[in-house]
Scaffold this motif. Structure first.
Motif, PDB file in Angstrom:
ATOM      1  N   ILE A 177       0.810  -1.223   0.000  1.00 40.49           N
ATOM      2  CA  ILE A 177       0.000   0.000   0.000  1.00 40.49           C
ATOM      3  C   ILE A 177       0.840   1.268   0.000  1.00 40.49           C
ATOM      4  O   ILE A 177       0.305   2.361  -0.171  1.00 40.49           O
ATOM      5  CB  ILE A 177      -0.971   0.027   1.194  1.00 40.49           C
ATOM      6  CG1 ILE A 177      -0.208   0.148   2.516  1.00 40.49           C
ATOM      7  CG2 ILE A 177      -1.890  -1.173   1.190  1.00 40.49           C
ATOM      8  CD1 ILE A 177      -1.094   0.516   3.671  1.00 40.49           C
ATOM      9  N   GLU A 219      -3.970  -3.739   4.622  1.00 37.10           N
ATOM     10  CA  GLU A 219      -4.785  -3.183   3.543  1.00 37.10           C
ATOM     11  C   GLU A 219      -6.162  -2.765   4.058  1.00 37.10           C
ATOM     12  O   GLU A 219      -6.674  -1.697   3.693  1.00 37.10           O
ATOM     13  CB  GLU A 219      -4.914  -4.217   2.420  1.00 37.10           C
ATOM     14  CG  GLU A 219      -5.490  -3.681   1.128  1.00 37.10           C
ATOM     15  CD  GLU A 219      -7.012  -3.697   1.120  1.00 37.10           C
ATOM     16  OE1 GLU A 219      -7.604  -2.852   0.423  1.00 37.10           O
ATOM     17  OE2 GLU A 219      -7.610  -4.541   1.817  1.00 37.10           O
ATOM     18  N   ARG A 231      -8.012   0.798   3.878  1.00 33.98           N
ATOM     19  CA  ARG A 231      -9.261   0.877   3.107  1.00 33.98           C
ATOM     20  C   ARG A 231     -10.369   1.590   3.895  1.00 33.98           C
ATOM     21  O   ARG A 231     -11.172   2.331   3.322  1.00 33.98           O
ATOM     22  CB  ARG A 231      -9.716  -0.522   2.702  1.00 33.98           C
ATOM     23  CG  ARG A 231     -10.930  -0.524   1.780  1.00 33.98           C
ATOM     24  CD  ARG A 231     -11.248  -1.909   1.250  1.00 33.98           C
ATOM     25  NE  ARG A 231     -11.645  -2.812   2.315  1.00 33.98           N
ATOM     26  CZ  ARG A 231     -10.915  -3.865   2.720  1.00 33.98           C
ATOM     27  NH1 ARG A 231      -9.752  -4.119   2.137  1.00 33.98           N
ATOM     28  NH2 ARG A 231     -11.354  -4.642   3.688  1.00 33.98           N
TER      29      ARG A 231
END
Length: 249
Positions: A42, A111, A115
């Motif tokens: 990321i 992640e 998110r």
């Protein structure tokens, strides 16, 4: 968003001195955490180290590390210090803070933390939680719990409170794990504020953010990561690494 992942680490752990460099099947623990964070893909990853030995070990493994003041009081203070060295221009607007003692953290957890910030514009901080696996966990003060208003899909919730106390009722009790995503402005405000009364009472840093009026959302993860806090945890991590190596030759 333009995230950066920062992992605070220092050698002076009370229950397991030298913990970041503890050997787990030939790899220092902090290097294992680094690799899991990198696998999430990321953004850049760096260690915010309180000791030169950690910096040396990370750089020997090809990673990036910043030496910070060893007397900084918390991991969040350490990451803001490293952030100011790595990104003084403010290009990274999101900071993911991973603990340096979760050597097998699934990249998907990293992640999911990022998110939530993308999906929830009102969210200042994101974190993760897992459903209890044993009723005894409810009364264990070493395991922080999340009181959350759940989203309709049951995969995330807005944190109303964090506590070490016992929670009752038939609904699942959510156990908190210390992975955080901060909007940069929220991290800066947080680290500039003194510890709050509830934070001091419960010994949970995230309560400072709630007392400051910040919004925290927590994503549901399906399995609690192995956290290394003492010699028994370290041996469990080593056994896991050996088992994983046998299953994935």
């Amino acid at each position: 968003m333009n995230p950066i992942v920062l992992i605070p680490a220092r050698m002076a752990a009370t229950r397991l001195p030298g913990k970041p460099l503890a050997d787990i099947e030939g790899v220092p623990m902090i290097v294992r955490v680094l690799r899991q964070a990198q696998a999430a893909g990321i953004g850049p990853v760096a260690i915010a180290a309180g000791d030169a030995a950690i910096v040396e070990a990370v750089r020997a493994a090809g990673g990036e590390a910043v030496l910070t003041d060893p007397d900084l009081p918390s991991g969040s203070d350490r990451i803001i210090a490293a952030l100011n060295v790595l990104d003084p221009q403010g290009r990274h607007d999101v900071v993911i803070n991973l603990q340096g003692d979760i050597p097998f953290l699934a990249p998907s957890v990293v992640e999911a933390t990022a998110r939530l910030l993308a999906e929830r514009p009102e969210c200042d901080l994101s974190t993760v939680m897992v459903a209890e696996s044993d009723p005894a966990e409810r009364s264990n003060p070493d395991i922080p719990k999340v009181v959350a208003a759940m989203a309709p899909d049951g995969r995330s919730g807005r944190a109303l409170y964090f506590t070490r106390s016992v929670l009752y009722g038939d609904a699942p009790v959510w156990l908190h794990h210390g992975v955080y995503g901060y909007r940069r402005e929220a991290l800066e405000r947080f680290t500039q504020s003194p510890p709050s009364p509830l934070e001091l009472r419960e010994r949970l840093e995230q309560l400072r953010a709630l007392e400051m009026g910040m919004t925290i959302w927590a994503a549901v993860i399906d399995e609690a990561p192995i956290s290394v806090d003492n010699p028994a945890d370290l041996e469990r991590a080593r056994q896991y690494a050996r088992q994983y190596a046998r299953m994935n030759p």
